[in-house]
Scaffold this active site. Structure first.
Site, PDB file in Angstrom:
ATOM      1  N   SER A 121       0.846  -1.186   0.000  1.00  0.00           N
ATOM      2  CA  SER A 121       0.000   0.000   0.000  1.00  0.00           C
ATOM      3  C   SER A 121       0.886   1.241   0.000  1.00  0.00           C
ATOM      4  CB  SER A 121      -0.915   0.010   1.236  1.00  0.00           C
ATOM      5  OG  SER A 121      -1.756   1.148   1.235  1.00  0.00           O
ATOM      6  N   LYS A 173      -3.754  -7.544   2.983  1.00  0.00           N
ATOM      7  CA  LYS A 173      -3.953  -6.404   2.080  1.00  0.00           C
ATOM      8  C   LYS A 173      -5.380  -6.369   1.542  1.00  0.00           C
ATOM      9  CE  LYS A 173      -2.624  -2.925  -0.567  1.00  0.00           C
ATOM     10  NZ  LYS A 173      -3.499  -2.878  -1.724  1.00  0.00           N
ATOM     11  N   HIS A 176      -7.376  -4.842   4.239  1.00  0.00           N
ATOM     12  CA  HIS A 176      -6.961  -3.428   4.271  1.00  0.00           C
ATOM     13  C   HIS A 176      -7.741  -2.639   3.227  1.00  0.00           C
ATOM     14  CE1 HIS A 176      -4.540  -0.281   2.267  1.00  0.00           C
ATOM     15  NE2 HIS A 176      -3.993  -0.023   3.450  1.00  0.00           N
ATOM     16  N   ASN A 177      -7.851  -3.176   2.016  1.00  0.00           N
ATOM     17  CA  ASN A 177      -8.548  -2.471   0.950  1.00  0.00           C
ATOM     18  C   ASN A 177     -10.055  -2.440   1.169  1.00  0.00           C
ATOM     19  OD1 ASN A 177      -5.983  -2.307  -0.128  1.00  0.00           O
ATOM     20  ND2 ASN A 177      -6.670  -2.691  -2.206  1.00  0.00           N
ATOM     21  N   GLU A 180     -10.551   0.344   3.435  1.00  0.00           N
ATOM     22  CA  GLU A 180     -10.367   1.568   2.645  1.00  0.00           C
ATOM     23  C   GLU A 180     -11.655   1.944   1.911  1.00  0.00           C
ATOM     24  OE1 GLU A 180      -8.143   2.206  -1.481  1.00  0.00           O
ATOM     25  OE2 GLU A 180      -6.752   1.712   0.148  1.00  0.00           O
TER      26      GLU A 180
END
Length: 303
Positions: A121, A173, A176-177, A180
């Site tokens: 990221s 990840k 994480h996204n 987001e």
């Protein structure tokens, strides 16, 4: 440390340049001649083929992939397999699905190769600010690459770490996204409400700047929102069409598989899909239903 970089798009080239600035030797390959030329101007040694890239690296080799998720990763790995030697390591720094990563790690292991997945990221700002790296793979393989990760991260001691075995980096990840997505949607909705309150004539960029300092909602995404509003207060010329790159979908699917309630992330994904509907049948049917049960007026197209 020597590293091979496959994929010299904007992010791959930025990562390679950050490594070069940090004293590493990076050989890069991209199928596009223009990308290779631009990389050479940034201190990255260009290779005209995968064979040339592998030949330029001392054993045990480390090859970092920054290619689109899915079939391009599999194709690149198949091309690399006959060129690499036991003990070499392949790092996938893209947004691959973690299940694909686990499958690929098993295939590489059959050839005596190590697999490391690095959820990455930082976007276009990573060259200057550093990258957040969520890493999966064997302890020994990750530790050997420590100088690479320490250089790419915001600082040697923070912003990166091994989070688990193969697949764990891409899994982290992915979530994480998904987070987001939810954060972005909340900011977008909040500023839309502020902008709609015409009687106050609110300056959205000013409010964003105020919130950036001391507010509980301050974040890098807010910083970027403030910059976007400063450049284009009314967001003129930007179509209300929001893409998704897959991680939000995978996060929602994983939440369902694990029986975890994730309404915010799910709703934010649905809003992205909704943004692409130019002629929504669902909205037409809603209007028709309101007319049927309550006699509410129906607007005709063009009204």
């Amino acid at each position: 440390m020597d590293l091979g970089m496959v994929g010299l798009g904007r992010m791959g080239a930025n990562m390679a340049e950050r490594l070069v600035r940090g004293g590493h030797r990076v050989t890069g390959y991209d199928p596009g001649a223009a990308a290779r030329e631009q990389a050479a101007a940034r201190g990255i040694a260009p290779a005209a083929s995968l064979q040339e890239l592998v030949a330029a690296l001392p054993a045990p080799r480390a090859v970092w992939l920054m290619v689109p998720a899915g079939a391009p990763v599999d194709a690149t790995l198949e091309a690399l397999l006959p060129l690499l030697s036991p003990g070499d390591t392949v790092i996938d720094g893209g947004n691959s699905n973690y299940k694909d990563t686990q499958r690929r790690a098993a295939r590489l292991a059959e050839h005596g190769l190590h697999s490391v997945d690095s959820g990455t990221s930082g976007g276009i700002w990573g060259l200057k600010e550093g990258y957040s790296l969520m890493i999966g793979g064997e302890d020994a393989a990750v530790e050997r690459l420590r100088p690479i990760f320490e250089t790419l991260a915001p600082a040697p001691e923070r912003g990166w770490g091994r989070v688990g075995p193969s697949g764990a980096g891409h899994y982290t990840k992915m979530v994480h996204n998904g987070i987001e997505y939810g954060l972005m949607q909340a900011y977008a909705e909040g500023f839309a409400i502020l902008g709609r309150k015409a009687e106050f004539g609110l300056d959205l960029e000013q409010i964003a700047q105020i919130w950036r300092h001391g507010s509980v909602v301050r974040s890098w995404l807010l910083d970027l929102s403030a910059e976007a509003l400063a450049k284009n207060p009314r967001l003129d010329g930007i179509a209300p069409y929001v893409e998704d790159s897959g991680e939000g979908r995978w996060t929602v699917a994983e939440a369902i598989d694990l029986d975890v309630s994730a309404p915010v992330i799910t709703a934010s994904l649905m809003e992205r899909l909704r943004s692409r509907e130019k002629d929504s049948f669902a909205d037409k049917l809603l209007a028709a239903m309101r007319n049927e049960f309550g006699g509410h007026a129906v607007r005709k197209q063009g009204d």
